[in-house]
Write a protein that holds these residues in place. Structure first.
Motif, mmCIF file in Angstrom:
data_model
loop_
_atom_site.group_PDB
_atom_site.id
_atom_site.type_symbol
_atom_site.label_atom_id
_atom_site.label_comp_id
_atom_site.label_asym_id
_atom_site.label_seq_id
_atom_site.Cartn_x
_atom_site.Cartn_y
_atom_site.Cartn_z
ATOM 1 N N ILE A 19 1.152 -0.806 -0.238
ATOM 2 C CA ILE A 19 -0.182 0.022 -0.044
ATOM 3 C C ILE A 19 0.828 1.343 0.100
ATOM 4 N N ARG A 20 1.964 1.036 0.470
ATOM 5 C CA ARG A 20 2.817 2.643 1.129
ATOM 6 C C ARG A 20 3.332 2.667 -0.400
ATOM 7 N N LEU A 21 3.935 1.169 -1.276
ATOM 8 C CA LEU A 21 4.889 1.145 -2.126
ATOM 9 C C LEU A 21 3.609 2.684 -3.634
ATOM 10 N N CYS A 22 2.108 1.527 -3.332
ATOM 11 C CA CYS A 22 1.758 2.185 -4.325
ATOM 12 C C CYS A 22 0.544 3.755 -3.909
ATOM 13 N N ALA A 23 1.203 4.214 -2.526
ATOM 14 C CA ALA A 23 1.024 5.147 -2.144
ATOM 15 C C ALA A 23 1.742 5.895 -3.109
ATOM 16 N N ASN A 24 3.036 5.586 -3.477
ATOM 17 C CA ASN A 24 4.284 6.933 -3.246
ATOM 18 C C ASN A 24 4.784 6.607 -5.433
ATOM 19 N N THR A 25 4.083 5.199 -6.011
ATOM 20 C CA THR A 25 4.503 5.476 -6.777
ATOM 21 C C THR A 25 2.868 5.432 -8.215
ATOM 22 N N GLY A 26 2.236 5.694 -7.725
ATOM 23 C CA GLY A 26 1.014 5.785 -8.202
ATOM 24 C C GLY A 26 -0.068 4.783 -8.458
ATOM 25 N N ALA A 27 0.344 3.588 -8.418
ATOM 26 C CA ALA A 27 -0.164 2.068 -8.346
ATOM 27 C C ALA A 27 -0.916 2.432 -8.133
ATOM 28 N N GLU A 28 -2.330 1.214 -8.822
ATOM 29 C CA GLU A 28 -3.433 0.715 -8.131
ATOM 30 C C GLU A 28 -3.527 -0.124 -7.351
ATOM 31 N N LEU A 29 -3.422 -0.554 -6.214
ATOM 32 C CA LEU A 29 -3.820 -1.701 -5.426
ATOM 33 C C LEU A 29 -5.302 -2.799 -5.880
ATOM 34 N N GLY A 86 8.137 -18.423 -14.162
ATOM 35 C CA GLY A 86 7.631 -18.070 -15.060
ATOM 36 C C GLY A 86 8.574 -18.016 -16.634
ATOM 37 N N THR A 87 7.847 -17.767 -17.841
ATOM 38 C CA THR A 87 8.804 -17.873 -18.543
ATOM 39 C C THR A 87 9.611 -16.662 -19.010
ATOM 40 N N ARG A 88 9.870 -15.314 -18.218
ATOM 41 C CA ARG A 88 10.963 -14.421 -18.326
ATOM 42 C C ARG A 88 10.752 -13.816 -17.539
ATOM 43 N N ARG A 89 12.047 -12.870 -17.401
ATOM 44 C CA ARG A 89 12.353 -12.357 -16.280
ATOM 45 C C ARG A 89 11.310 -11.177 -16.821
ATOM 46 N N TYR A 90 11.439 -10.517 -15.552
ATOM 47 C CA TYR A 90 10.349 -9.298 -14.773
ATOM 48 C C TYR A 90 11.166 -8.008 -16.083
ATOM 49 N N ASP A 91 11.904 -7.827 -15.905
ATOM 50 C CA ASP A 91 12.584 -6.870 -16.635
ATOM 51 C C ASP A 91 13.352 -6.876 -18.286
ATOM 52 N N TRP A 95 7.406 -3.097 -20.236
ATOM 53 C CA TRP A 95 5.715 -2.313 -19.271
ATOM 54 C C TRP A 95 5.203 -1.070 -20.060
ATOM 55 N N GLN A 96 3.776 -1.422 -19.862
ATOM 56 C CA GLN A 96 2.534 -0.273 -20.746
ATOM 57 C C GLN A 96 1.824 0.364 -19.301
ATOM 58 N N PRO A 97 2.132 1.623 -19.263
ATOM 59 C CA PRO A 97 1.265 1.954 -18.214
ATOM 60 C C PRO A 97 -0.719 1.414 -18.573
ATOM 61 N N GLY A 98 -1.795 0.748 -17.353
ATOM 62 C CA GLY A 98 -2.848 -0.272 -17.539
ATOM 63 C C GLY A 98 -2.370 -1.482 -17.107
ATOM 64 N N ASP A 99 -0.747 -1.584 -17.638
ATOM 65 C CA ASP A 99 -0.737 -3.006 -17.022
ATOM 66 C C ASP A 99 -1.342 -3.547 -16.092
ATOM 67 N N SER A 146 8.174 -4.391 -5.035
ATOM 68 C CA SER A 146 8.774 -3.683 -5.611
ATOM 69 C C SER A 146 9.479 -3.432 -6.159
ATOM 70 N N LEU A 147 9.992 -4.454 -5.892
ATOM 71 C CA LEU A 147 11.470 -4.922 -7.866
ATOM 72 C C LEU A 147 10.733 -4.188 -8.827
ATOM 73 N N VAL A 148 9.734 -5.132 -8.945
ATOM 74 C CA VAL A 148 8.936 -5.466 -10.566
ATOM 75 C C VAL A 148 8.118 -3.556 -10.573
ATOM 76 N N ALA A 149 7.641 -3.675 -10.096
ATOM 77 C CA ALA A 149 6.636 -1.783 -9.515
ATOM 78 C C ALA A 149 7.546 -0.991 -10.114
ATOM 79 N N TYR A 150 9.107 -0.962 -9.427
ATOM 80 C CA TYR A 150 9.380 -0.067 -9.329
ATOM 81 C C TYR A 150 10.233 0.192 -11.184
ATOM 82 N N GLU A 151 10.269 -1.336 -11.865
ATOM 83 C CA GLU A 151 11.227 -1.722 -13.013
ATOM 84 C C GLU A 151 10.122 -0.647 -14.198
ATOM 85 N N ALA A 152 8.952 -1.144 -13.830
ATOM 86 C CA ALA A 152 8.482 -0.374 -15.201
ATOM 87 C C ALA A 152 7.557 0.559 -14.879
#
Length: 170
Positions: A19-29, A86-91, A95-99, A146-152
């Motif tokens: 939740i704190r991460l979302c507050a600081n990145t603008g992502a919706e949880l 998974g079949t590929r790395r997160y990086d 990543w596109q807005p809305g993903d 955190s890793l995935v959200a900040y990379e996106a």
């Protein structure tokens, strides 16, 4: 910008960190029930979830309800399940807005049926992995998010971030 979905989260401090991460990145949880904790104000404060009021947090009665909410009024983005094996790395994802980034519960991960549904709709590329050393099980949920959200967010130029403060040495 991005949607983070926690499927049946169990540990309040992990969800609090997200939740704190979302507050600081603008992502919706998006939280998919059942939850392993209460979302009342007192419980949230005790678990460090007090950032809930600073972030967009949606609670869904199940996975189907979450999928429906994220499709209305139209397709919001692609879905990616972040899961060990998974079949590929997160990086490697562009990543596109809305993903949508989907993470499983701390003890059980994501059910096979959910993974099969995403694989059928988006292909194997929808199953994303975070590299780890051999023999390890998984990362902490909040750390993985955190890793995935900040990379996106990085790939999208940290849209909405405050300007960096330049400090000069004394």
């Amino acid at each position: 910008m991005f949607h983070i979905v926690l499927f049946e989260p169990e540990i309040p401090p992990n969800t609090g960190n997200v939740i704190r991460l979302c507050a600081n990145t603008g992502a919706e949880l998006h939280l998919v029930k059942p939850l392993g904790f209460d979302l009342d104000r007192r419980s949230l404060r005790r678990a460090g979830l007090d950032y809930r009021w600073m972030a967009a947090v949606h609670v869904h009665d199940g996975f189907a309800a979450c999928r429906a909410a994220l499709q209305a009024p139209g397709p919001q983005g692609r879905w990616f399940a972040v899961e060990t094996g998974g079949t590929r790395r997160y990086d490697e994802v562009v990543w596109q807005p809305g993903d949508v980034m989907l993470f499983g519960s701390e003890r059980r991960g994501l059910p096979a049926a959910v993974l099969a549904q995403l694989r059928a709709e988006f292909g194997d590329a929808a199953l994303v992995d975070i590299p780890m050393r051999a023999g390890n099980r998984s990362l902490n949920l909040a750390n993985a998010v955190s890793l995935v959200a900040y990379e996106a967010w990085r790939q999208n130029g940290f849209t909405g971030a405050a300007a960096a403060t330049v400090r000069t040495p004394p």
